[in-house]
Design a protein around this motif. Structure first.
Motif, PDB file in Angstrom:
ATOM      1  N   ALA A  95       0.911  -1.096   0.013  1.00 54.80           N
ATOM      2  CA  ALA A  95       0.117   0.001  -0.060  1.00 54.80           C
ATOM      3  C   ALA A  95       1.029   1.305  -0.111  1.00 54.80           C
ATOM      4  O   ALA A  95       2.071   1.194   0.251  1.00 54.80           O
ATOM      5  N   GLU A  96       0.451   2.232  -0.421  1.00 51.98           N
ATOM      6  CA  GLU A  96       0.900   3.645  -0.397  1.00 51.98           C
ATOM      7  C   GLU A  96       1.075   4.292   1.046  1.00 51.98           C
ATOM      8  O   GLU A  96       2.100   4.714   1.371  1.00 51.98           O
ATOM      9  N   GLY A  97       0.096   3.809   1.838  1.00 46.94           N
ATOM     10  CA  GLY A  97       0.133   4.320   3.036  1.00 46.94           C
ATOM     11  C   GLY A  97      -0.519   3.551   4.336  1.00 46.94           C
ATOM     12  O   GLY A  97      -1.288   2.607   3.876  1.00 46.94           O
ATOM     13  N   VAL A  98       0.241   3.490   5.375  1.00 47.04           N
ATOM     14  CA  VAL A  98      -0.381   2.523   6.349  1.00 47.04           C
ATOM     15  C   VAL A  98      -0.636   3.644   7.672  1.00 47.04           C
ATOM     16  O   VAL A  98       0.288   4.522   8.131  1.00 47.04           O
ATOM     17  N   ILE A  99      -1.924   3.715   7.918  1.00 48.73           N
ATOM     18  CA  ILE A  99      -2.570   4.741   8.791  1.00 48.73           C
ATOM     19  C   ILE A  99      -2.786   4.324  10.178  1.00 48.73           C
ATOM     20  O   ILE A  99      -3.720   3.170  10.394  1.00 48.73           O
ATOM     21  N   SER A 100      -2.548   5.014  11.200  1.00 44.00           N
ATOM     22  CA  SER A 100      -3.169   4.684  12.793  1.00 44.00           C
ATOM     23  C   SER A 100      -3.158   5.826  13.214  1.00 44.00           C
ATOM     24  O   SER A 100      -2.874   6.763  12.962  1.00 44.00           O
ATOM     25  N   SER A 101      -3.747   5.685  14.659  1.00 46.01           N
ATOM     26  CA  SER A 101      -3.490   6.942  15.656  1.00 46.01           C
ATOM     27  C   SER A 101      -2.252   7.082  15.998  1.00 46.01           C
ATOM     28  O   SER A 101      -1.094   6.119  16.017  1.00 46.01           O
ATOM     29  N   GLN A 102      -1.877   8.201  16.502  1.00 42.29           N
ATOM     30  CA  GLN A 102      -0.542   8.463  17.171  1.00 42.29           C
ATOM     31  C   GLN A 102      -0.172   7.741  17.993  1.00 42.29           C
ATOM     32  O   GLN A 102       0.664   7.354  18.574  1.00 42.29           O
ATOM     33  N   GLU A 103      -1.400   7.373  19.021  1.00 45.36           N
ATOM     34  CA  GLU A 103      -1.262   6.676  20.153  1.00 45.36           C
ATOM     35  C   GLU A 103      -0.901   5.071  19.917  1.00 45.36           C
ATOM     36  O   GLU A 103       0.032   4.600  20.475  1.00 45.36           O
ATOM     37  N   THR A 104      -1.373   4.709  18.832  1.00 47.17           N
ATOM     38  CA  THR A 104      -1.063   3.390  18.249  1.00 47.17           C
ATOM     39  C   THR A 104       0.430   3.325  17.874  1.00 47.17           C
ATOM     40  O   THR A 104       1.352   2.442  18.176  1.00 47.17           O
ATOM     41  N   HIS A 105       0.972   4.551  17.177  1.00 49.29           N
ATOM     42  CA  HIS A 105       2.418   4.428  16.813  1.00 49.29           C
ATOM     43  C   HIS A 105       3.176   4.361  18.139  1.00 49.29           C
ATOM     44  O   HIS A 105       4.327   3.737  18.254  1.00 49.29           O
ATOM     45  N   ARG A 106       2.754   5.365  19.199  1.00 47.41           N
ATOM     46  CA  ARG A 106       3.598   5.359  20.472  1.00 47.41           C
ATOM     47  C   ARG A 106       3.531   3.875  21.090  1.00 47.41           C
ATOM     48  O   ARG A 106       4.541   3.420  21.573  1.00 47.41           O
ATOM     49  N   LEU A 107       2.609   3.145  20.814  1.00 45.55           N
ATOM     50  CA  LEU A 107       2.529   1.799  21.503  1.00 45.55           C
ATOM     51  C   LEU A 107       3.263   0.713  20.717  1.00 45.55           C
ATOM     52  O   LEU A 107       4.008  -0.067  21.426  1.00 45.55           O
ATOM     53  N   ILE A 108       3.460   0.995  19.476  1.00 45.74           N
ATOM     54  CA  ILE A 108       4.245   0.066  18.838  1.00 45.74           C
ATOM     55  C   ILE A 108       5.689   0.253  19.237  1.00 45.74           C
ATOM     56  O   ILE A 108       6.633  -0.553  19.389  1.00 45.74           O
ATOM     57  N   VAL A 109       6.144   1.749  19.338  1.00 50.06           N
ATOM     58  CA  VAL A 109       7.449   1.758  19.719  1.00 50.06           C
ATOM     59  C   VAL A 109       7.739   1.227  21.377  1.00 50.06           C
ATOM     60  O   VAL A 109       8.654   0.626  21.427  1.00 50.06           O
ATOM     61  N   GLU A 110       6.604   1.513  22.093  1.00 50.11           N
ATOM     62  CA  GLU A 110       6.794   0.799  23.638  1.00 50.11           C
ATOM     63  C   GLU A 110       6.842  -0.410  23.712  1.00 50.11           C
ATOM     64  O   GLU A 110       7.667  -0.865  24.685  1.00 50.11           O
ATOM     65  N   ARG A 111       5.931  -1.100  22.938  1.00 52.12           N
ATOM     66  CA  ARG A 111       5.598  -2.564  23.187  1.00 52.12           C
ATOM     67  C   ARG A 111       5.528  -3.446  22.000  1.00 52.12           C
ATOM     68  O   ARG A 111       5.227  -4.728  22.314  1.00 52.12           O
ATOM     69  N   GLY A 112       5.668  -3.007  20.817  1.00 50.01           N
ATOM     70  CA  GLY A 112       5.435  -3.643  19.655  1.00 50.01           C
ATOM     71  C   GLY A 112       5.953  -5.014  19.826  1.00 50.01           C
ATOM     72  O   GLY A 112       5.506  -6.074  19.313  1.00 50.01           O
ATOM     73  N   GLN A 113       7.300  -4.979  19.940  1.00 55.93           N
ATOM     74  CA  GLN A 113       8.089  -6.351  19.862  1.00 55.93           C
ATOM     75  C   GLN A 113       7.845  -7.163  20.779  1.00 55.93           C
ATOM     76  O   GLN A 113       7.564  -8.404  20.388  1.00 55.93           O
ATOM     77  N   GLN A 114       7.512  -6.570  22.129  1.00 59.40           N
ATOM     78  CA  GLN A 114       7.386  -7.761  23.178  1.00 59.40           C
ATOM     79  C   GLN A 114       5.802  -8.693  22.755  1.00 59.40           C
ATOM     80  O   GLN A 114       5.506  -9.714  23.083  1.00 59.40           O
ATOM     81  N   ASP A 115       4.964  -7.776  22.187  1.00 55.65           N
ATOM     82  CA  ASP A 115       3.414  -8.027  21.853  1.00 55.65           C
ATOM     83  C   ASP A 115       3.797  -8.968  20.733  1.00 55.65           C
ATOM     84  O   ASP A 115       3.022  -9.880  20.741  1.00 55.65           O
ATOM     85  N   TRP A 116       4.359  -8.772  19.654  1.00 55.76           N
ATOM     86  CA  TRP A 116       4.670  -9.695  18.655  1.00 55.76           C
ATOM     87  C   TRP A 116       5.061 -11.231  19.303  1.00 55.76           C
ATOM     88  O   TRP A 116       4.493 -12.320  19.093  1.00 55.76           O
ATOM     89  N   GLU A 117       6.229 -11.235  20.140  1.00 55.24           N
ATOM     90  CA  GLU A 117       6.662 -12.316  20.645  1.00 55.24           C
ATOM     91  C   GLU A 117       5.634 -13.176  21.524  1.00 55.24           C
ATOM     92  O   GLU A 117       5.216 -14.291  21.405  1.00 55.24           O
ATOM     93  N   SER A 118       4.919 -12.184  22.345  1.00 60.55           N
ATOM     94  CA  SER A 118       3.707 -12.812  23.162  1.00 60.55           C
ATOM     95  C   SER A 118       2.711 -13.608  22.396  1.00 60.55           C
ATOM     96  O   SER A 118       2.487 -14.665  22.567  1.00 60.55           O
TER      97      SER A 118
END
Length: 318
Positions: A95-118
């Motif tokens: 896709a040309e664009g991947v869109i989320s809320s700013q808060e979702t972006h923040r959560l990916i930074v904070e816990r995205g990797q742990q969430d994936w593994e979990s």
């Protein structure tokens, strides 16, 4: 109902039947018997998908369904929130664009990797072709409040109506059809996963959805909701689920009960009503843990890691 089950959904190996249901003019819900849903919005010149699936391999089966109704390019991927089973398939759409809320972006930074593994550890079946995942999915555009997306003349309003399933949830509203894509803010005959939830806020967010009085909704899990009566039923069911969970937890914490005692009290209240729902047994220990934390004054959900998942599961199921 035995509580001595295998960890989370590691024992759930049954492939689900996929449905691709029209929920409005050129609007579709890709559903799979309680597995994560994807929404499809077809505009004049292009399309958008709402939630991407867990792997590029699984996203390709969405693309195949899209191609049965249109050959227009998939221009946008909209992420309702950050959970791995929703987002890690995004690369397949090119896709040309991947869109989320700013808060979702923040959560990916904070816990995205742990969430994936979990999540991968909890529910391996949902990560078919996991080696095709190129890494974390990063939004290319993150907004706050609301924004309008145009697929040619067709407007899609993306809105943060409030926290619920996570603090970053968004919905997509298609005004010309009065149809909403809710992500996991609404589930239908499927348990709400509340491990990262804001349970006190969730009912108010449901009120916000109800004010739109959608003709149809693509929920996060469960069948497409066609017709206002079905939408209202699903809203009421979701509200009942989260308020029962939090209400019992709040009472338990007020009485000084332990987490394990709270788990027993919540089972007693919820099993008769919700025990038959998809992923109920998987979600329950995570749901009780988060409800107990929130009732104890822990506003920000504690990050789940593969190790924390197992420890909590063993402590509650022993």
């Amino acid at each position: 109902m035995s509580s001595q089950k295998g960890f989370a959904s590691t024992g759930d190996l049954t492939e689900k039947k996929i449905s691709f249901t029209e929920i409005g003019p050129d609007l579709y819900a890709y559903t799979a018997e309680g597995d994560p849903n994807t929404g499809v919005i077809v505009g004049d010149d292009s399309c958008a998908v709402f939630d991407a699936q867990a792997t590029p391999g699984m996203a390709r089966s969405v693309i195949e369904k899209v191609r049965t109704v249109t050959d227009k390019p998939i221009k946008y991927v909209i992420l309702s929130h950050y959970h791995a089973v929703r987002v890690l398939g995004a690369s397949a759409y090119q896709a040309e664009g991947v869109i989320s809320s700013q808060e979702t972006h923040r959560l990916i930074v904070e816990r995205g990797q742990q969430d994936w593994e979990s999540e991968f550890g909890r529910f391996p079946r949902l990560f078919r072709d996991a080696e095709s995942i190129p890494g974390l999915t990063w939004p290319t555009l993150a907004f706050k409040g609301e924004m309008s997306l145009f697929l040619g003349k067709r407007e899609v309003k993306l809105m943060q109506l409030g926290a619920g399933h996570t603090s970053g949830d968004i919905v997509a509203w298609v005004p010309d059809a009065q149809v909403m894509f809710s992500g996991d803010l609404i589930e239908y005959h499927s348990a709400c996963y509340c491990g990262d939830a804001h349970l006190r806020a969730w009912p108010g967010t449901l009120n916000g959805i109800r004010e739109f009085d959608p003709k149809s909704v693509a929920p996060g899990r469960g069948d497409a909701l066609n017709g206002q009566a079905t939408v209202r039923e699903a809203l009421a069911m979701t509200r009942d689920f989260v308020t029962t969970l939090y209400g019992v937890a709040e009472m338990s914490v007020a009485k000084g009960r332990t987490l394990k005692e709270t788990y027993a009290a919540i089972r007693e209240a919820m099993d008769p009503k919700f025990g038959s729902f998809a992923i109920y047994e998987h979600c329950l220990p995570f749901n009780v843990s988060r409800a107990y934390d929130e009732a104890s004054g822990i506003d920000d959900p504690v990050i789940w890691t593969a190790e924390r998942d197992r420890k909590m599961w063993e402590a509650l199921q022993a």
